[in-house]
Scaffold this motif. Structure first.
Motif, mmCIF file in Angstrom:
data_model
loop_
_atom_site.group_PDB
_atom_site.id
_atom_site.type_symbol
_atom_site.label_atom_id
_atom_site.label_comp_id
_atom_site.label_asym_id
_atom_site.label_seq_id
_atom_site.Cartn_x
_atom_site.Cartn_y
_atom_site.Cartn_z
ATOM 1 N N VAL A 8 -11.918 2.530 -3.410
ATOM 2 C CA VAL A 8 -12.728 3.224 -2.394
ATOM 3 C C VAL A 8 -12.403 4.712 -2.476
ATOM 4 O O VAL A 8 -11.227 5.103 -2.505
ATOM 5 C CB VAL A 8 -12.442 2.684 -0.983
ATOM 6 C CG1 VAL A 8 -13.227 3.490 0.062
ATOM 7 C CG2 VAL A 8 -12.796 1.204 -0.904
ATOM 8 N N LEU A 29 -19.630 -0.445 3.347
ATOM 9 C CA LEU A 29 -18.582 -0.687 2.351
ATOM 10 C C LEU A 29 -18.970 -1.843 1.442
ATOM 11 O O LEU A 29 -19.037 -2.999 1.886
ATOM 12 C CB LEU A 29 -17.252 -0.982 3.048
ATOM 13 C CG LEU A 29 -16.643 0.189 3.837
ATOM 14 C CD1 LEU A 29 -15.428 -0.274 4.623
ATOM 15 C CD2 LEU A 29 -16.272 1.332 2.891
ATOM 16 N N VAL A 32 -16.809 -5.108 1.227
ATOM 17 C CA VAL A 32 -16.974 -6.039 2.342
ATOM 18 C C VAL A 32 -18.202 -6.902 2.114
ATOM 19 O O VAL A 32 -18.173 -8.123 2.295
ATOM 20 C CB VAL A 32 -17.071 -5.263 3.665
ATOM 21 C CG1 VAL A 32 -17.401 -6.223 4.815
ATOM 22 C CG2 VAL A 32 -15.782 -4.498 3.937
ATOM 23 N N LEU A 47 -8.030 -8.836 0.175
ATOM 24 C CA LEU A 47 -8.746 -7.624 -0.198
ATOM 25 C C LEU A 47 -7.710 -6.587 -0.645
ATOM 26 O O LEU A 47 -6.902 -6.110 0.165
ATOM 27 C CB LEU A 47 -9.561 -7.095 0.977
ATOM 28 C CG LEU A 47 -10.328 -5.787 0.743
ATOM 29 C CD1 LEU A 47 -11.343 -5.950 -0.379
ATOM 30 C CD2 LEU A 47 -11.012 -5.322 2.029
ATOM 31 N N ALA A 49 -7.238 -2.985 -1.977
ATOM 32 C CA ALA A 49 -7.969 -1.715 -2.063
ATOM 33 C C ALA A 49 -7.094 -0.662 -2.726
ATOM 34 O O ALA A 49 -6.011 -0.335 -2.223
ATOM 35 C CB ALA A 49 -8.388 -1.258 -0.672
ATOM 36 N N TYR A 59 -10.725 5.783 4.974
ATOM 37 C CA TYR A 59 -11.326 4.453 5.056
ATOM 38 C C TYR A 59 -10.348 3.297 5.308
ATOM 39 O O TYR A 59 -10.788 2.166 5.505
ATOM 40 C CB TYR A 59 -12.098 4.151 3.767
ATOM 41 C CG TYR A 59 -13.413 4.890 3.678
ATOM 42 C CD1 TYR A 59 -14.481 4.546 4.517
ATOM 43 C CD2 TYR A 59 -13.591 5.931 2.776
ATOM 44 C CE1 TYR A 59 -15.689 5.230 4.445
ATOM 45 C CE2 TYR A 59 -14.795 6.619 2.686
ATOM 46 C CZ TYR A 59 -15.845 6.267 3.529
ATOM 47 O OH TYR A 59 -17.039 6.932 3.465
ATOM 48 N N GLU A 60 -9.042 3.562 5.333
ATOM 49 C CA GLU A 60 -8.123 2.425 5.459
ATOM 50 C C GLU A 60 -8.306 1.678 6.775
ATOM 51 O O GLU A 60 -8.325 0.439 6.801
ATOM 52 C CB GLU A 60 -6.669 2.868 5.307
ATOM 53 C CG GLU A 60 -5.726 1.664 5.401
ATOM 54 C CD GLU A 60 -4.280 2.034 5.175
ATOM 55 O OE1 GLU A 60 -3.521 1.132 4.799
ATOM 56 O OE2 GLU A 60 -3.906 3.203 5.358
ATOM 57 N N GLU A 62 -10.921 1.330 8.599
ATOM 58 C CA GLU A 62 -12.156 0.533 8.577
ATOM 59 C C GLU A 62 -12.004 -0.686 7.673
ATOM 60 O O GLU A 62 -12.440 -1.791 8.022
ATOM 61 C CB GLU A 62 -13.316 1.413 8.118
ATOM 62 C CG GLU A 62 -14.665 0.707 8.207
ATOM 63 C CD GLU A 62 -15.826 1.623 7.834
ATOM 64 O OE1 GLU A 62 -16.965 1.123 7.797
ATOM 65 O OE2 GLU A 62 -15.584 2.819 7.560
ATOM 66 N N LEU A 63 -11.377 -0.483 6.506
ATOM 67 C CA LEU A 63 -11.164 -1.607 5.593
ATOM 68 C C LEU A 63 -10.287 -2.672 6.235
ATOM 69 O O LEU A 63 -10.563 -3.881 6.131
ATOM 70 C CB LEU A 63 -10.505 -1.106 4.298
ATOM 71 C CG LEU A 63 -11.408 -0.358 3.315
ATOM 72 C CD1 LEU A 63 -10.566 0.351 2.252
ATOM 73 C CD2 LEU A 63 -12.399 -1.313 2.648
ATOM 74 N N CYS A 64 -9.253 -2.248 6.902
ATOM 75 C CA CYS A 64 -8.328 -3.188 7.524
ATOM 76 C C CYS A 64 -9.011 -3.995 8.629
ATOM 77 O O CYS A 64 -8.861 -5.217 8.714
ATOM 78 C CB CYS A 64 -7.120 -2.417 8.095
ATOM 79 S SG CYS A 64 -5.839 -3.477 8.792
ATOM 80 N N GLU A 66 -12.258 -4.574 8.985
ATOM 81 C CA GLU A 66 -13.266 -5.471 8.404
ATOM 82 C C GLU A 66 -12.602 -6.713 7.805
ATOM 83 O O GLU A 66 -13.113 -7.826 7.933
ATOM 84 C CB GLU A 66 -14.068 -4.728 7.338
ATOM 85 C CG GLU A 66 -15.082 -3.743 7.866
ATOM 86 C CD GLU A 66 -16.310 -4.431 8.454
ATOM 87 O OE1 GLU A 66 -16.412 -5.677 8.344
ATOM 88 O OE2 GLU A 66 -17.165 -3.738 9.029
ATOM 89 N N TYR A 74 -5.217 -8.151 3.836
ATOM 90 C CA TYR A 74 -5.562 -6.808 3.370
ATOM 91 C C TYR A 74 -4.324 -6.142 2.775
ATOM 92 O O TYR A 74 -3.249 -6.129 3.390
ATOM 93 C CB TYR A 74 -6.099 -5.945 4.531
ATOM 94 C CG TYR A 74 -6.261 -4.486 4.173
ATOM 95 C CD1 TYR A 74 -7.226 -4.079 3.240
ATOM 96 C CD2 TYR A 74 -5.442 -3.509 4.746
ATOM 97 C CE1 TYR A 74 -7.369 -2.743 2.904
ATOM 98 C CE2 TYR A 74 -5.595 -2.169 4.416
ATOM 99 C CZ TYR A 74 -6.548 -1.795 3.489
ATOM 100 O OH TYR A 74 -6.686 -0.473 3.151
#
Length: 576
Positions: A8, A29, A32, A47, A49, A59-60, A62-64, A66, A74
């Motif tokens: 990302v 994303l 996702v 996931l 990343a 973005y961490e 948001e990634l976490c 999601e 994650y």
């Protein structure tokens, strides 16, 4: 463990509708969306990343969140920007650190710098080989291909992972005659086709793949018949699957080459009576010799000198059997041993043993030289170089030898191992102080020439024996032992001299008969040594006899010149 690996970046990713088949996911994303589309609901997923420092800041969180929402694990992985070769190698290593043996990996190539997808694609191929990980899929959210409704297709790029595998498989078969990896690829493609919706699944690739895999062991081991049978099966399976094979772009250009190779190696398995072994019904032909010679060409082309030399040796034996023995029995041990024995004999003669080279024709001398050359190279390779001299890997010499073999496959005269025989018979016999055994052998066998191993004193009886037998015309040669009781060393030396002197005549004789009876133990031992040399060095199938007089000893002393019995005691198993 299933792991979805992605990169990302720091760009502004907009909310779009990611589409994959019938699946749809509204998100900004791509990883996702891809995770939701290709992983079943409730399945475990990690996931992973790969994030630069700036990407992590943006973005961490948001990634976490999601990942938590989907029930995934994650794992963020810190990576450098990838602006130098050193940083690219660092990313490669960071990627590998989070892959364990047996992992199942999904790769998302959507976000991040444009050069990173190429790096990750190569890295996953490397680790698939090194750590035995399984690549479930490679995907790309094609934002540039979105429509007016912001629908973004997700492209399945998994075949890109297969390209190096196709290249690897094609090269192994073309360069090293190893079809197994191609077979594994075909099996994998068929299994994968049944896991995807919206595609016409393959149904016949697996049987082709299995046939190619089964071909590898006999082909790599230099076994021409088993390899021929398996190549024929593979060819039949491939022909029945041509429509499916034509759908595989990496195979389209290679298919004709593959089919040509399989055709050149193929050997239909003969029909054998129920319960019999498949090879038992095979009859040797020129065509089969030429097929095996072509297989040798293949081994030489890939520098597999061990397989080439081994098959060349057997090819010479088979050619001798085809042209001089029984081609229906060419795979039987006795028939092959007979040919090998005769080849060994003429090779020994050609090297000068007992001055016998003059008995060989020019073609026999060439064949003997050929046999020695192939045998020497084959033995060096087959025994892993376990000898004092360094083994030379001279493929040029092997090619020249093989060219000579191929040149003469259809020439019966080249493969003859028999010398021209004179119509004469020899009797080799001991002679002690009692003449009965020799008298009986002369009378019963009617030889043309007589070779006697005796003492100086016993020799005086020879004239009398010949007169009583009515054979004063018989040509006689004598080996005289000074000590007929204990002269074993003397017997050894004089037997060797006798072989040098008489070997050429014995080798060219129609028959040599060896009488084992009469005389002392030492005289009999000398006869046995000569008989062994006749078989071993001269290659003669001499006949061994014993002379029997059933009268009582006193009667034998009074009347020695009475015809007795001759019993054939030849060891037939040893001959074969």
């Amino acid at each position: 463990m299933k792991k979805l690996v992605c990169v990302v970046g720091t760009g502004e990713y907009k909310q779009v509708n990611y589409l994959f088949g019938t699946w749809r996911r509204h998100t900004n994303l791509a990883p996702v969306a891809i995770g939701c589309c290709v992983i079943g609901a409730g399945e475990d997923l990690e996931l992973v990343a790969l994030l630069t420092r700036r990407a992590r800041d943006r973005y961490e969180e948001e990634l976490c969140s999601e990942a938590e929402r989907q029930g995934w694990a994650y794992t963020p992985v810190d990576i450098p920007d990838g602006k130098s070769e050193a940083e690219l190698w660092e990313i490669f290593e960071k990627f590998g650190e989070h892959l364990k043996e047996g992992d199942e990996v999904i790769l998302d190539l959507t976000h991040g710098f444009r050069h990173l997808p190429a790096l990750l694609l190569s890295a996953v191929q490397y680790h698939a080989a090194r750590k035995r990980i399984k690549t479930l899929g490679v995907y790309y959210g094609a934002y540039e291909a979105r429509d007016e409704s912001n629908n973004v297709p997700i492209f399945d790029l998994t075949p890109l992972v297969d390209l190096p595998e196709w290249s690897y498989g094609v090269r192994l078969f073309s360069d090293y005659l190893l079809p197994g990896p191609l077979g594994e690829m075909l099996e994998r493609i068929q299994r994968r086709s049944h896991q995807r919706s919206g595609e016409q699944p393959f149904t016949r690739l697996q049987q082709v793949g299995r046939a190619l895999f089964d071909l590898e062991a006999p082909l790599a081991s230099g076994m021409p018949l088993e390899a021929g049978f398996e190549a024929h099966r593979a060819l039949e399976k491939a022909r029945s699957a041509e429509e499916e094979l034509s759908r595989l772009a990496p195979l389209r250009g290679f298919w004709e080459e593959l089919k040509g190779q399989l055709t050149s190696f193929a050997l239909p398995e003969p029909e054998a009576p129920k319960g019999n072994k498949p090879k038992k019904g095979m009859i040797l032909t020129i065509e089969e010799l030429e097929r095996q010679a072509h297989l040798v060409d293949g081994y030489l082309a890939i520098s597999d000198l061990r397989a080439a030399a081994t098959l060349m040796r057997e090819l010479i034996v088979s050619a001798v059997i085809l042209h001089t023995q029984d081609p229906k029995r060419w795979l039987e041990g006795e028939e092959r041993q007979r040919a090998e024995r005769r080849l060994g004999v003429i090779a020994s003669w050609n090297r000068g043993a007992f001055q016998l080279k003059k008995l060989l024709s020019k073609e026999q001398q060439e064949l003997a030289t050929l046999w020695d050359q192939v045998r020497e190279r084959r033995n060096a390779l087959a025994h892993a170089g376990m000898r004092e001299d360094m083994v030379k890997f001279d493929d040029k010499a092997l090619r020249e030898i093989h060219a000579k073999i191929k040149e003469n496959l259809c020439n019966p005269g080249f493969w003859s191992t028999e010398v021209e025989r004179k119509d004469e018979r020899w009797l080799v016999s001991p002679l002690g102080m009692t003449p009965g055994a020799l008298y009986t052998a002369i009378v019963q066998e009617s030889p043309d020439h007589l070779f006697i191993i005796t003492s100086q004193k016993a020799k005086q009886k020879v004239g009398e024996i010949l007169t009583e037998a009515g054979r004063e015309d018989l040509e006689v040669s004598c080996l005289i032992l000074d000590d007929p009781f204990n002269g074993f060393d003397e017997a050894r030396e004089k037997a060797e001299e006798a072989l040098k002197e008489h070997g050429p005549r014995w080798a060219a004789a129609q028959e040599v008969i060896v009488n084992r009876t009469g005389g002392t133990t030492c005289l009999g031992w000398a006869v046995e040594r000569i008989e062994a040399a006749l078989r071993r060095d001269l290659g003669l199938e001499s006949r061994t006899v014993a002379c029997i007089d059933r009268r009582d000893p006193e009667e034998q002393r009074k009347r020695p010149y009475v015809r007795g019995e001759v019993i054939d005691i030849t060891e037939r198993g040893e001959e074969e």
